[in-house]
Write an enzyme that holds these catalytic residues in place. Structure first.
Site, PDB file in Angstrom:
ATOM      1  N   ASP A  58     -18.212 -39.561  -7.092  1.00  0.00           N
ATOM      2  CA  ASP A  58     -16.964 -38.862  -6.805  1.00  0.00           C
ATOM      3  C   ASP A  58     -15.924 -39.895  -6.401  1.00  0.00           C
ATOM      4  OD1 ASP A  58     -14.891 -37.300  -5.947  1.00  0.00           O
ATOM      5  OD2 ASP A  58     -15.945 -36.436  -4.225  1.00  0.00           O
ATOM      6  N   HIS A  62     -12.769 -39.054  -5.953  1.00  0.00           N
ATOM      7  CA  HIS A  62     -11.837 -38.350  -5.069  1.00  0.00           C
ATOM      8  C   HIS A  62     -10.383 -38.539  -5.489  1.00  0.00           C
ATOM      9  CE1 HIS A  62     -11.442 -36.436  -0.942  1.00  0.00           C
ATOM     10  NE2 HIS A  62     -12.562 -35.922  -1.422  1.00  0.00           N
ATOM     11  N   GLU A  79     -16.789 -37.674 -11.225  1.00  0.00           N
ATOM     12  CA  GLU A  79     -16.089 -36.586 -10.550  1.00  0.00           C
ATOM     13  C   GLU A  79     -14.709 -37.033 -10.082  1.00  0.00           C
ATOM     14  OE1 GLU A  79     -16.578 -33.796  -6.555  1.00  0.00           O
ATOM     15  OE2 GLU A  79     -18.283 -34.985  -7.258  1.00  0.00           O
ATOM     16  N   GLU A  96     -12.288 -28.893  -8.318  1.00  0.00           N
ATOM     17  CA  GLU A  96     -12.489 -28.396  -6.960  1.00  0.00           C
ATOM     18  C   GLU A  96     -11.182 -28.012  -6.288  1.00  0.00           C
ATOM     19  OE1 GLU A  96     -12.946 -32.213  -4.078  1.00  0.00           O
ATOM     20  OE2 GLU A  96     -14.387 -32.116  -5.716  1.00  0.00           O
ATOM     21  N   HIS A 144     -18.164 -26.899  -6.111  1.00  0.00           N
ATOM     22  CA  HIS A 144     -17.773 -27.665  -4.926  1.00  0.00           C
ATOM     23  C   HIS A 144     -18.217 -26.887  -3.702  1.00  0.00           C
ATOM     24  CE1 HIS A 144     -14.355 -29.173  -2.179  1.00  0.00           C
ATOM     25  NE2 HIS A 144     -15.053 -30.249  -2.495  1.00  0.00           N
TER      26      HIS A 144
END
Length: 387
Positions: A193, A195, A219, A245, A295
């Protein structure tokens, strides 16, 4: 049940649990049946409370069994419909209404969604925000030994509270992941991830530094506001994307699903509009062979709602669980005496009526809200970057 139920109260509870607030909502009815929901807009809970208080003004007295109708009314009841704050409030109310209806009918929530298609919900676990390099690889070995077949890493620099330099992160992170694949073998699912901290060029550079087959999913590598940017990145790598998400409606998912941009939907039932909207996204995704990978970084109410969603849809991959990261404290048993519990790497699907989760309201009322801010990250030149 012969008497028609009426909503008698809607109570928002922004409350500190573990290391972060949880935005819980209790919806009560005139015959004593109540339901719990949760909002996913972490860090801006006060804004969600305000939205819920607006909705409460016209929902008192309504029939909680009319979940779909209520969803349409709360969505369309303002000229400025949609948006993450309003949808987070709608999500919490919608989940609570499913809890009420399941309890009123004496059935688990998945029965309201078409019935159960699986008995156990496979999960993916994370190596943790603080683990980097060889420490993260060792943590992945431990998770693998505990039964997880899908493991997510975080990038080098993830735990910074001040400075994040993408170009310093991507090379070191790629090295870590290449070593992780060699250490863990080819039969385990590995993802990371980022982010949404990278640009298209940075994300492409990161992918080019990975060996073929090292990652099974990437991700949130970049921000999601511009689907065309993801389409551009899609042409530069064949690594499957896991995104969504932050999406707050089926309409935000539209270009990603219709254009074949991503392979896994990181749908969040506490942000997207609750179980009502989540089921619509799931069906749409099924038609395009996109699997759900929900998520789930919040609390047991979100986990329980997502388990029911996962049980009821055919196109499901893994549910995020952060339960192995015990230091987070999101599943505090004092607050949630009855909640989903992992059995190895899976969540068994509860057959209790409604969501199958209980909240200790006295403990919730005794705990106060605490202001919490995600790190406001900068690059070394002083410019602002993403958390």
């Amino acid at each position: 049940m012969t008497k028609k139920l009426k909503i008698s109260a809607i109570k928002p509870y922004p409350v500190w649990v573990g290391t972060r607030n949880q935005m819980l909502v209790k919806v009560e009815t005139d015959n004593g049946i109540f339901g719990w929901g949760e909002s996913g807009l972490s860090g801006r809970e006060k804004a969600v409370v305000g939205a819920i208080e607006h909705y409460r003004e016209f929902l008192i007295g309504r029939d909680p069994m009319q979940i779909g109708r209520i969803w349409q009314e709360v969505y369309r009841s303002q000229y400025f419909e949609g948006g993450r704050v309003l949808q987070a409030a709608i999500s919490a109310i919608d989940i609570a209404l499913h809890d009420i209806k399941g309890k009123a009918l004496g059935v688990p929530a998945y029965e309201l969604l078409g019935g159960k298609q699986r008995d156990r919900i496979p999960t993916f676990a994370s190596t943790g925000d603080e683990a980097e390099g060889d420490v993260a690889i060792e943590r992945a070995r431990e998770l693998r030994a505990q039964g997880w077949q899908a493991i997510r890493f975080f990038p080098i620099g993830q735990n910074s509270k001040d400075i994040f330099e993408p170009r310093q992160s991507i090379g070191a992170t790629a090295t870590m992941l290449n070593k992780a694949r060699e250490a863990l073998g080819d039969d385990v699912v590995l993802g990371i991830d980022y982010h949404h901290r990278l640009s298209v060029a940075e994300a492409a550079s990161f992918c080019s530094k990975l060996g073929r087959g090292v990652l099974d999913f990437l991700e949130e590598p970049i921000r999601d506001e511009t689907p065309e940017a993801y389409e551009s990145l899609r042409t530069m790598t064949d690594i499957p994307f896991a995104i969504g998400e932050e999406f707050a409606s089926k309409w935000q998912f539209l270009p990603y699903i219709e254009r074949g941009i991503h392979q896994f939907n990181r749908l969040d039932v506490c942000n997207v509009g609750g179980l009502t909207e989540a089921m619509k996204v799931a069906g749409w995704s099924e038609a395009h062979y996109v699997d759900l990978m929900p998520h789930n970084p919040l609390g047991p109410v979100c986990t329980a709602a997502t388990i029911h969603l996962a049980a009821a849809v055919p196109n499901f991959a893994w549910l995020e669980t952060r339960a192995p990261e015990a230091n987070l404290g999101f599943d505090n048993s004092e607050f949630f005496p009855v909640q989903p519990r992992l059995d190895g790497p899976d969540y068994p699907v509860s057959d209790l009526p409604g969501l199958g989760v209980e909240v200790n309201e006295e403990a919730v009322e005794a705990e106060s809200f605490r202001f919490w801010e995600a790190p406001h990250l900068k690059r070394r030149d002083g410019s602002v970057t993403n958390w």
